[in-house]
Every structure is written in structure tokens, then in C-alpha cells.
Design an enzyme around this catalytic site. Sequence first.
Site, PDB file in Angstrom:
ATOM      1  CG  PHE A 158      -0.162   0.457   2.753  1.00  0.00           C
ATOM      2  CD1 PHE A 158      -0.126   1.843   2.766  1.00  0.00           C
ATOM      3  CD2 PHE A 158       0.106  -0.643   3.194  1.00  0.00           C
ATOM      4  CE1 PHE A 158       0.636   2.143   3.819  1.00  0.00           C
ATOM      5  CE2 PHE A 158       0.779  -0.055   4.410  1.00  0.00           C
ATOM      6  CZ  PHE A 158       1.089   1.196   5.163  1.00  0.00           C
ATOM      7  CE  LYS A 182      -3.143  -8.296  -4.445  1.00  0.00           C
ATOM      8  NZ  LYS A 182      -3.464  -7.416  -3.449  1.00  0.00           N
ATOM      9  CD  GLU A 185      -5.679  -5.650   0.350  1.00  0.00           C
ATOM     10  OE1 GLU A 185      -4.730  -5.596  -0.465  1.00  0.00           O
ATOM     11  OE2 GLU A 185      -5.656  -6.684   1.320  1.00  0.00           O
ATOM     12  CB  SER A 235       4.698  -7.308   5.768  1.00  0.00           C
ATOM     13  OG  SER A 235       3.756  -8.400   5.310  1.00  0.00           O
ATOM     14  CB  CYS A 290      10.049  -0.378   2.593  1.00  0.00           C
ATOM     15  SG  CYS A 290      10.973   0.003   1.190  1.00  0.00           S
ATOM     16  CD  GLU A 390       8.202  -3.125   8.092  1.00  0.00           C
ATOM     17  OE1 GLU A 390       7.814  -3.985   8.088  1.00  0.00           O
ATOM     18  OE2 GLU A 390       8.893  -2.316   7.386  1.00  0.00           O
TER      19      GLU A 390
END
Length: 505
Positions: A158, A182, A185, A235, A290, A390
Site C-alpha cells: 500500500f 495485483k 487493496e 511485509s 520501507c 517494524e
Amino acid sequence: MAIADVSVTTRTVNHWIGGKLVASQSGRSGTVWNPATGEAQAQVAFASASEVDQAVASAKKAFPEWRATALSRRAEIMFKLRELVDANRRRIAELLTSEHGKTVPDAMGEVARGLENIEFACGIPNLLKGGFSEQSSRGIDVYQIRQPLGVVAGITPFNFPAMVPMWMFANAIACGNTFLLKPSEKDPSVSLFLAELLQRAGLPDGVFSVIQGDRVAVDRLLEHPDVKAVSFVGSTPVARYVYETGTRNGKRVQALGGAKNHMLVLPDADVAMAADAAVSAAYGSAGERCMAISVVVAVGSVADPLVEAIRERLARIKVGPGMEEGSEMGPLITREHRDKVASYVGNATAEGATVTVDGRQDPASQGDGFFLGATLLDNVTPAMRCYKDEIFGPVLGVARVDTYEQALQMINTNPYGNGVAIFTRDGGAARQFQFDVEVGMVGINVPVPVPVSYYSFGGWKTSLFGDLHVYGPEGVQFYTRTKVVTSRWPDPGTSKVDLGFPQVR
Ligand code: NAD
């Protein structure tokens, strides 16, 4: 609109298959929030396995013709795409802000870094050049060519809904593959706008498709025999799962995972510069990067002035909606995520850390949006959850150590190895650190060392599963396989039967 009013949301974010929008028949969907207001703004379709199959079939059908398309034509489409993305920077950025929440200037930065990857792919004729050895044996030439894999898939997180897809699809498509995206969402709309731009750039239908969805779609992509390679960014637990499942099913997989990025500050560092860098890298995009710095490791006497300099800067950060002029830090992606991040602040004191700045007190944190103010935790140690996990939010920890060796040991024993930075005026110390540190991307007085597009991006340890980093030269390697041809145009005068193993003569 409150959460319960989801039903009044009518816009549905659908799939893009075979060059057009396709309404999902799965009967499953999720909510797309506006993180700045806490309102639902759309529903996103969740593909069924058979909808994934439909997209794979369309990509498979498009592959032979796309693969046979001249390199110069593929480059031309990339050039055209570059122009279209450039002309639509602002529109893409605003779409990112509306679903992700990051500020518009930050979103513009994301578009710019994604665009670099399209620019890199414009050079595909040069990048795909093979090697040629004339006269490897008498009358025999040997050469290596790079060929596309076929249908490949990208599964994206995301936090960079435009840039990370561009990391993948620019090279994948330019190399002659057909690509299935993909997207996350949580902020799916930009993927459809990119699909439209690709089509306007002249990309044939079926070469790029978007499958909206959740785990069902991911699992089908991982098991589908016609999907030859999967790039994943997300992740660490999901990256590990994707890598293990995909490779078990015979696919080439690169799966980039999470991070805990340290910033090592030596006693000789310029404190003001280090504090500016720490604040920019920890709180930009509300810490949802990240490559965000999440731990400052302060060596010796630099700790007190550094913590004070960071604290002063936090008081001036303007938290607010990403669309609002002057906002420097937007909301987090969902209410659940904001609450989870805030829980680390809640538990920090019990763990023995010092809450120097508590972002829960920021006025923006009190409204309906998913905001949390900038938070600073001091005296953090590796035993604490706020160090181990994290957090992926605007929470910066400061760990105090006495020596460089202690700092290095902390960084090298951390299970993640995505990014790291050192701040010092001592070139020798920086060079030693670059030699010693077990992390994939290193910044020397640079807090967010995301490589430019003509290098490749990837961490070490649990920040990457697979052999090849994403984008740049390793991206081209990932999306192609090599073939070596040994060729002889026979001279009938030298032809004879020889049962011995072929040797160089
Ligand atoms: P995520 O792992 O929750 O989701 C990533 C993708 O996997 C999404 O498309 C999601 O739909 C899918 N997914 C989620 N759960 C799944 C499951 N159980 N099975 C199959 N698919 C699943 O990650 P996120 O929250 O979207 O993104 C944030 C994470 O991504 C952070 O950990 C961040 O560090 C990481 N990240 C890493 C990099 C990198 O380059 N290393 C870059 C950006 C983000």
C-alpha cells in the site's frame, strides 16, 4: 460519513483485463478509505480464482505477439509512457494522496522516482544486448541472448501504489513479458490510471492487466502454471510465504520484505544536519516507507544534543490532510494501523523507554482521520518490542551506545537488512562501516539511500527472499532468461563423423 455508512459508497474499483475495465463477479470486495477523513470512499473488487485465470489467459494470449514486437517499438512505447506519466504527475499524485494519505509533495516525489524506472526501460534495446564470441572453435561462433519469461506477476504494497508497480512493470514489459499487477487493496485506483496511460502509450491489450484483490488472488497467481515469475513487495511474513509458495510451484520469485532501518550517528557528526536527516527520514510519509529511519543509534556524547535537536524539530511538524497546503505529514493508512502504531507508544514506558514526544497528544490525532503525531522514544534497547517490530508509523526510537562496535553489532544482529545510514565527518569511519555492515543499501550522510534506477533495490536478510534485487540491471536479469547458441555454418570440406566429446579446436 461514519464507518457504518460503507453501504452508501457506490464507486467500485474493478479489474483491468484485455485492455478494458472488467466488473468483478466474485461477490467479494473491500473498503477503500479516505485516511484523512476516516470516510469510506469506494469499494474494491476482490478477484475470485477464476477471474485471475481469465487475466492470466488474456496475458498468455498477448505474449507471442508482444514478444515478437521489435525492440525499437517497445522502447517507443516506453518513451510515450514516460511523456504521459510526466504530463500527469499531479493527477497521479492527487490520486495517491486521496487513497494513501501522504502529502501531495511527497506523492509527487513517489511519481518522480517511479518515472525513473520507465526512463531506464526506454534503453531496453541496449540493456538486452547479449554477448558474441566469434571463432570460439574453428568455424564456430557462440553467443548469448536474453529472452522474456512469458506471463509474470507483480504483487505490491500500500505504501507506494505507483512507484513500486513501476519498479516492476517497466522492465518486465520492455523485456517482452506480459504483466499482471495485483495492487494493494488499500489504495487500488492508481493502478487503473496507469493501465489507461499504458494503453494510450500504444501498449497492446493484454500486455498489462490489473487484478484487484486479496489473498485469494495472490494464492491463485502463486499456483497458476502459466505464471512464470512473481515479484512481491510487502511485509516480511507475506514475503516469506510468497517466496516459499511461488518457488515450490516452480516460479522465479523475488520477494522484498519489511525493514528496521538504523541511522548511526558518530560523535563527530554535524548534529543539526543529523537531526534534519533523522526527522525527514523517520516522519516523511508518516513513517510508512520501507526505507524510513526507525532507530537512531547515537554513539557517546552526541546523544543528548541530538535528541534535543530532534525534539525541537518535531514541535514544528505540521500534521494534516495530505491535500492541504502546508501539511508536512499525513494520516496513516487505516484506523487499525494507526491504533496499532499508537499501542507501541502506549507500551513504551512499561518497556523502559522514555516517551520524549507523544504524538497521541497532537491535535490531529483527536479527529476522525487516521492521524498520529510524530513520536520520539528515547533509551530504546533491542529487547523492547518497539525496537524489534517494524512499527511502520511516525515513531522514531533512539538507542544510546558507547562505541561504534556496539552500534555495528546492534545493526548486524537485527534480522532485517534493508537500509542503513551513517552520519559522520570521518571518511575512514564511513568507509569501514560500508565494509562491515550487513545491510543491502547504505547511506553515508544520506538518510534514505534508495538507489537510482540504473542500480537495483534490495535488502539483505529477512528484507529480501530471492537472489535478485528489484529494478535496474537486476530487474532486467530477473525478467529474462539467457540462451546460449553455438553456431556453425558448415563448410562441407571440414564435415566428418566424430564421436568424441566436443572440444575446442
Ligand atoms: P502486506 O504484506 O500486508 O501486503 C503486500 C501485498 O500482499 C498486498 O498486495 C496484499 O494484498 C498482499 N497480501 C497481504 N496479506 C497477504 C497474505 N496473507 N497472503 C497473500 N497476500 C497477502 O504489506 P503492506 O502492509 O501493503 O505494505 C507495508 C509493508 O511492505 C511493510 O512491511 C514495508 O516495509 C514493506 N515494503 C517493503 C519494501 C521493500 O522494498 N522492501 C517496499 C515497500 C514496502
